[in-house]
Design an enzyme around this catalytic site. Structure first.
Site, PDB file in Angstrom:
ATOM      1  N   GLU A 115       6.948 -12.150   2.039  1.00  0.00           N
ATOM      2  CA  GLU A 115       6.720 -11.166   3.101  1.00  0.00           C
ATOM      3  C   GLU A 115       6.051 -11.848   4.278  1.00  0.00           C
ATOM      4  OE1 GLU A 115       4.582  -7.924   1.279  1.00  0.00           O
ATOM      5  OE2 GLU A 115       6.298  -7.361   0.060  1.00  0.00           O
ATOM      6  N   HIS A 243       2.047  -0.575   9.935  1.00  0.00           N
ATOM      7  CA  HIS A 243       3.206  -1.236   9.329  1.00  0.00           C
ATOM      8  C   HIS A 243       4.343  -1.165  10.332  1.00  0.00           C
ATOM      9  CE1 HIS A 243       6.331  -2.455   6.611  1.00  0.00           C
ATOM     10  NE2 HIS A 243       5.431  -2.698   5.669  1.00  0.00           N
ATOM     11  N   ARG A 291       2.132  -8.971  10.370  1.00  0.00           N
ATOM     12  CA  ARG A 291       2.399  -7.580  10.717  1.00  0.00           C
ATOM     13  C   ARG A 291       1.913  -7.146  12.090  1.00  0.00           C
ATOM     14  NH1 ARG A 291       1.247  -4.395   5.264  1.00  0.00           N
ATOM     15  NH2 ARG A 291       3.015  -5.502   4.382  1.00  0.00           N
ATOM     16  N   HIS A 352      -0.976   2.294   8.407  1.00  0.00           N
ATOM     17  CA  HIS A 352      -0.618   1.895   7.038  1.00  0.00           C
ATOM     18  C   HIS A 352      -1.826   1.544   6.181  1.00  0.00           C
ATOM     19  CE1 HIS A 352       1.899   0.217   3.921  1.00  0.00           C
ATOM     20  NE2 HIS A 352       1.327  -0.973   4.029  1.00  0.00           N
ATOM     21  N   ARG A 387      -4.889  -7.723   7.357  1.00  0.00           N
ATOM     22  CA  ARG A 387      -4.568  -8.005   5.946  1.00  0.00           C
ATOM     23  C   ARG A 387      -3.204  -8.665   5.811  1.00  0.00           C
ATOM     24  NH1 ARG A 387      -1.652  -4.974   1.797  1.00  0.00           N
ATOM     25  NH2 ARG A 387      -1.151  -3.510   3.459  1.00  0.00           N
TER      26      ARG A 387
HETATM   27  P1  FAD Z   1      -5.577   4.815  -3.914  1.00  0.00           P
HETATM   28  O1  FAD Z   1      -4.504   4.283  -4.745  1.00  0.00           O
HETATM   29  O2  FAD Z   1      -5.187   5.390  -2.608  1.00  0.00           O
HETATM   30  O3  FAD Z   1      -6.332   5.949  -4.730  1.00  0.00           O
HETATM   31  C1  FAD Z   1      -7.277   6.782  -4.108  1.00  0.00           C
HETATM   32  C2  FAD Z   1      -7.782   7.808  -5.102  1.00  0.00           C
HETATM   33  O4  FAD Z   1      -8.965   8.411  -4.612  1.00  0.00           O
HETATM   34  C3  FAD Z   1      -6.821   8.957  -5.384  1.00  0.00           C
HETATM   35  O5  FAD Z   1      -6.838   9.204  -6.762  1.00  0.00           O
HETATM   36  C4  FAD Z   1      -7.449  10.137  -4.662  1.00  0.00           C
HETATM   37  O6  FAD Z   1      -7.173  11.399  -5.235  1.00  0.00           O
HETATM   38  C5  FAD Z   1      -8.913   9.804  -4.831  1.00  0.00           C
HETATM   39  N1  FAD Z   1      -9.784  10.456  -3.865  1.00  0.00           N
HETATM   40  C6  FAD Z   1      -9.899  10.219  -2.540  1.00  0.00           C
HETATM   41  N2  FAD Z   1     -10.820  11.042  -2.002  1.00  0.00           N
HETATM   42  C7  FAD Z   1     -11.302  11.798  -3.005  1.00  0.00           C
HETATM   43  C8  FAD Z   1     -12.261  12.855  -3.080  1.00  0.00           C
HETATM   44  N3  FAD Z   1     -12.914  13.313  -2.010  1.00  0.00           N
HETATM   45  N4  FAD Z   1     -12.500  13.418  -4.288  1.00  0.00           N
HETATM   46  C9  FAD Z   1     -11.819  13.004  -5.395  1.00  0.00           C
HETATM   47  N5  FAD Z   1     -10.911  12.026  -5.376  1.00  0.00           N
HETATM   48  C10 FAD Z   1     -10.659  11.437  -4.203  1.00  0.00           C
HETATM   49  N6  FAD Z   1      -0.412  -3.027  -0.941  1.00  0.00           N
HETATM   50  C11 FAD Z   1       0.036  -4.142  -1.529  1.00  0.00           C
HETATM   51  O7  FAD Z   1      -0.763  -5.011  -1.910  1.00  0.00           O
HETATM   52  N7  FAD Z   1       1.363  -4.317  -1.741  1.00  0.00           N
HETATM   53  C12 FAD Z   1       2.302  -3.398  -1.353  1.00  0.00           C
HETATM   54  O8  FAD Z   1       3.484  -3.574  -1.570  1.00  0.00           O
HETATM   55  C13 FAD Z   1       1.850  -2.229  -0.693  1.00  0.00           C
HETATM   56  N8  FAD Z   1       2.730  -1.306  -0.250  1.00  0.00           N
HETATM   57  C14 FAD Z   1       2.255  -0.143   0.281  1.00  0.00           C
HETATM   58  C15 FAD Z   1       3.175   0.852   0.632  1.00  0.00           C
HETATM   59  C16 FAD Z   1       2.711   2.074   1.090  1.00  0.00           C
HETATM   60  C17 FAD Z   1       3.697   3.138   1.480  1.00  0.00           C
HETATM   61  C18 FAD Z   1       1.317   2.305   1.205  1.00  0.00           C
HETATM   62  C19 FAD Z   1       0.801   3.630   1.679  1.00  0.00           C
HETATM   63  C20 FAD Z   1       0.419   1.317   0.885  1.00  0.00           C
HETATM   64  C21 FAD Z   1       0.876   0.087   0.408  1.00  0.00           C
HETATM   65  N9  FAD Z   1      -0.007  -0.921   0.056  1.00  0.00           N
HETATM   66  C22 FAD Z   1       0.454  -2.058  -0.531  1.00  0.00           C
HETATM   67  C23 FAD Z   1      -1.460  -0.701   0.092  1.00  0.00           C
HETATM   68  C24 FAD Z   1      -1.955  -0.324  -1.309  1.00  0.00           C
HETATM   69  O9  FAD Z   1      -0.994   0.493  -1.940  1.00  0.00           O
HETATM   70  C25 FAD Z   1      -3.265   0.421  -1.268  1.00  0.00           C
HETATM   71  O10 FAD Z   1      -4.171  -0.226  -0.425  1.00  0.00           O
HETATM   72  C26 FAD Z   1      -3.879   0.488  -2.657  1.00  0.00           C
HETATM   73  O11 FAD Z   1      -2.947   1.033  -3.555  1.00  0.00           O
HETATM   74  C27 FAD Z   1      -5.127   1.332  -2.629  1.00  0.00           C
HETATM   75  O12 FAD Z   1      -5.560   1.529  -3.944  1.00  0.00           O
HETATM   76  P2  FAD Z   1      -6.936   2.254  -4.199  1.00  0.00           P
HETATM   77  O13 FAD Z   1      -7.138   2.264  -5.663  1.00  0.00           O
HETATM   78  O14 FAD Z   1      -7.974   1.672  -3.345  1.00  0.00           O
HETATM   79  O15 FAD Z   1      -6.721   3.765  -3.653  1.00  0.00           O
HETATM   80  C1  SIN Z   2       5.476  -3.506   2.193  1.00  0.00           C
HETATM   81  O1  SIN Z   2       6.059  -3.433   1.120  1.00  0.00           O
HETATM   82  O2  SIN Z   2       5.991  -3.845   3.253  1.00  0.00           O
HETATM   83  C2  SIN Z   2       4.033  -3.182   2.197  1.00  0.00           C
HETATM   84  C3  SIN Z   2       3.281  -4.312   1.634  1.00  0.00           C
HETATM   85  C4  SIN Z   2       1.834  -4.154   1.921  1.00  0.00           C
HETATM   86  O3  SIN Z   2       1.405  -3.196   2.548  1.00  0.00           O
HETATM   87  O4  SIN Z   2       1.100  -5.049   1.504  1.00  0.00           O
END
Ligand code: FAD
Ligand code: SIN
Length: 532
Positions: A115, A243, A291, A352, A387
């Site tokens: 990527e 993104h 990006r 994003h 990032r």
């Molecule tokens: P999340 O997975 O967002 O979980 C947050 C949790 O907190 C949820 O359960 C929610 O309900 C809970 N929560 C929030 N507020 C409250 C509240 N007030 N009370 C109770 N619960 C609450 N990253 C990569 O490294 N590779 C990728 O390919 C990639 N692709 C992506 C594609 C998309 C479309 C998106 C949106 C993001 C992508 N990212 C990618 C980024 C990555 O997915 C996220 O940064 C990562 O998954 C975040 O994980 P997390 O555990 O921090 O939070």
């Molecule tokens: C993507 O798949 O392009 C998202 C990857 C990322 O957010 O790290």
């Protein structure tokens, strides 16, 4: 309710921590709270994959470190970058052991993708639904642990600190301490206090502060806002990653479907409305530049040509390979009448990822005692000003593990505070006009999109700041008078987070990484984190 370990959030960071702690402390209780269903997280939507040095014949830690530092544009903490890159492969092996699948080549080796900003093929992925697969494996593994309780549809409103015991807590107060949280049980609509020895915030990102985002509706920055209210430190919030290629569907509300960067990694080409491949005008790495560069180039092409999107051309790509790697994207496009093998995909940048967040040290400890943060809500020093793609799932796992190591080390002082008062709802009444909340939310998303987007100016930031002041004042009044609801709390949190983004952007008198201000189109020599 009392628990030993309280985890707010059921994405990759929260569940990784919960699993590890449950394994080490079979006689302790781990409570995971999530505001909707267990799997509705940013994690579930991750497409491209997880970056890790996997094939050490061609790749090396130093290369991944260098790529991360280059993307971070001078603001990464090199020590943290080294930790994440070097510990990353071990964490990936763990999630494979817990049941996550990643694609393999015909010869049985893991198929590695590439990527933007990566100098080598190092992205492990499961088709174009990597996050969904990782989240599935984690949720299933957690369900098998009898000492983990996952409470879905519980909305955490605030952290409990000395403030709730009647003490004055200020930014300068030493040793602010977290005793647990006040949370709204959405099944009963009762406010409960949950007392815990250690709390982990894993509340994810804040993309919903913008009108166009790839983030699902849970991404409202609740954890960051809670820590800011509790007088903890927040840093580098101005670095919002857009993104470059979200599917352009003007009438779709909520969030935009992502077209993963891996499509460009496999040969997809960006074109403007005249059909010209334009990326070579902006960067020698063309469509695979980092990006921030690609998103700004698209923004510039859209402005020059007066269009609302550009095109992603995949028509020259091999159909079988495309469908094999990107079945989800293929089907999504087909469902809206686009045959990606014959037609180009309309794409535009969308908010994003939040690179900044709750400031932590190298063990995931926040500036508030007994409170950890991991995943997208945290600012560990890995991402700096931008990032690197697919480094976020990796950081979440590495830091969830480090938080776990820290609680193991301090297992002797697992104490709870039993003098916490109940939530005080005196003087509030049921909400009468939800329209006040929905309208303010629309205003907020619009002002952040128009004034605090990919390209910023001092005037736009001042305008945003003035409008935010008014929204803040009106919403605080509503909050004081009205019974707590998730909608109102989220609006309040999003206003706080937007304020932090704008303040960070105003304090940063330079352009660096994701923050580009035309009034300061240069980098300052003194490289600084902005801590609020
Ligand atoms: P999340 O997975 O967002 O979980 C947050 C949790 O907190 C949820 O359960 C929610 O309900 C809970 N929560 C929030 N507020 C409250 C509240 N007030 N009370 C109770 N619960 C609450 N990253 C990569 O490294 N590779 C990728 O390919 C990639 N692709 C992506 C594609 C998309 C479309 C998106 C949106 C993001 C992508 N990212 C990618 C980024 C990555 O997915 C996220 O940064 C990562 O998954 C975040 O994980 P997390 O555990 O921090 O939070
Ligand atoms: C993507 O798949 O392009 C998202 C990857 C990322 O957010 O790290």
């Amino acid at each position: 309710m009392t628990t030993d370990f309280l985890v707010i959030g059921s994405g990759i960071a929260g569940l990784t921590f919960a699993l590890k702690v449950a394994q080490d402390f079979p006689d302790k209780k781990i409570t995971v709270l999530t505001k909707t269903t267990a799997d509705e997280t940013n994690t579930k939507y991750a497409q491209g994959g997880i970056a890790a040095v996997w094939d050490d014949e061609v790749d090396h830690f130093d290369k991944h470190i260098e790529d991360t530092l280059i993307a971070g544009d001078g603001l990464c903490n090199p020590k943290i970058v080294e930790i994440v890159v070097k510990e990353g492969p071990e964490r990936v092996r763990e999630i494979i052991e817990w049941g996550a699948r990643f694609d393999k080549d015909p010869d049985g080796e893991y198929a590695l993708g590439k990527e933007g900003g990566h100098s080598e093929f190092r992205i492990l992925h499961y088709k174009d639904v990597t996050g969904k697969e990782m989240e599935r494996a984690l949720v299933e593994a957690v369900r098998k642990k009898p000492n983990i309780e996952v409470l879905s549809h519980w909305f955490v409103v605030d952290l409990i600190t000395q403030h709730h015991l009647g003490y004055l807590v200020m930014k300068s107060t030493p040793d602010v301490e977290c005793y647990g949280v006040y949370a709204l049980n959405l099944h009963t609509m009762q406010m409960e206090k949950i007392i815990a020895a250690k709390t982990l915030l894993a509340t994810g990102g804040n993309g919903q502060i913008y009108r166009t985002t790839t983030n699902p509706i849970i991404a409202t920055g609740d954890g960051v806002a809670m820590v800011y209210r509790a007088k903890g430190r927040i840093e580098n919030m101005e670095f919002i990653q857009f993104h470059p290629t979200a599917l352009y569907e003007p009438n779709v509300k909520g969030y935009s479907f992502l077209i993963t960067e891996a499509v460009r990694g496999d040969g997809g080409i960006l074109r403007n409305n005249k059909g010209e491949a334009f990326m070579d005008k902006y960067d020698e790495r063309k469509d695979l530049a980092p990006r921030d560069i690609v998103a700004r180039a698209i923004d510039s092409e859209m402005k020059i040509n007066g269009t609302e999107h550009v095109w992603l051309d995949c028509t020259h790509m091999d159909k079988e390979k495309f469908i094999h790697h990107f079945p989800n994207i293929y089907e999504k496009c087909k469902s809206i009448g686009i045959d990606v093998m014959k037609q180009m995909i309309p794409v535009a940048p969308a908010a994003h990822y939040s690179c900044g967040g709750i400031k932590t040290d190298e063990m995931g400890r926040t500036t508030i005692r007994n409170l950890y943060a991991a995943g997208e809500c945290s600012s560990t020093g890995l991402h700096g000003a931008n990032r690197l793609a697919s480094n976020s799932l990796l950081e979440a796992m590495v830091f969830a593990h480090r938080c776990y190591l820290d609680v193991v080390e301090h297992a002797a002082d697992l104490k709870v505070n039993d003098r916490i008062p109940d939530w005080n709802a005196e003087g509030t009444t049921a909400p009468r006009e939800m329209i006040l909340i929905t309208q303010s939310l629309k205003e907020l998303q619009l002002l952040m999109t128009d004034y605090v987007g990919i390209v910023r100016t001092n005037t736009r930031l001042e305008r945003a700041s003035r409008r935010l002041d008014l929204l803040h004042e009106e919403t605080e009044q509503l909050y004081q008078e009205t019974e707590v609801s998730p909608q109102l709390c989220q609006l309040r949190n999003m206003i706080t987070v937007s304020y932090l983004v704008v303040k960070g952007a105003q304090f940063r008198k330079e352009s660096r990484g994701l923050h580009f201000n035309t009034d300061y189109p240069y980098k300052l020599e003194l490289v600084q984190n902005i801590v609020l």
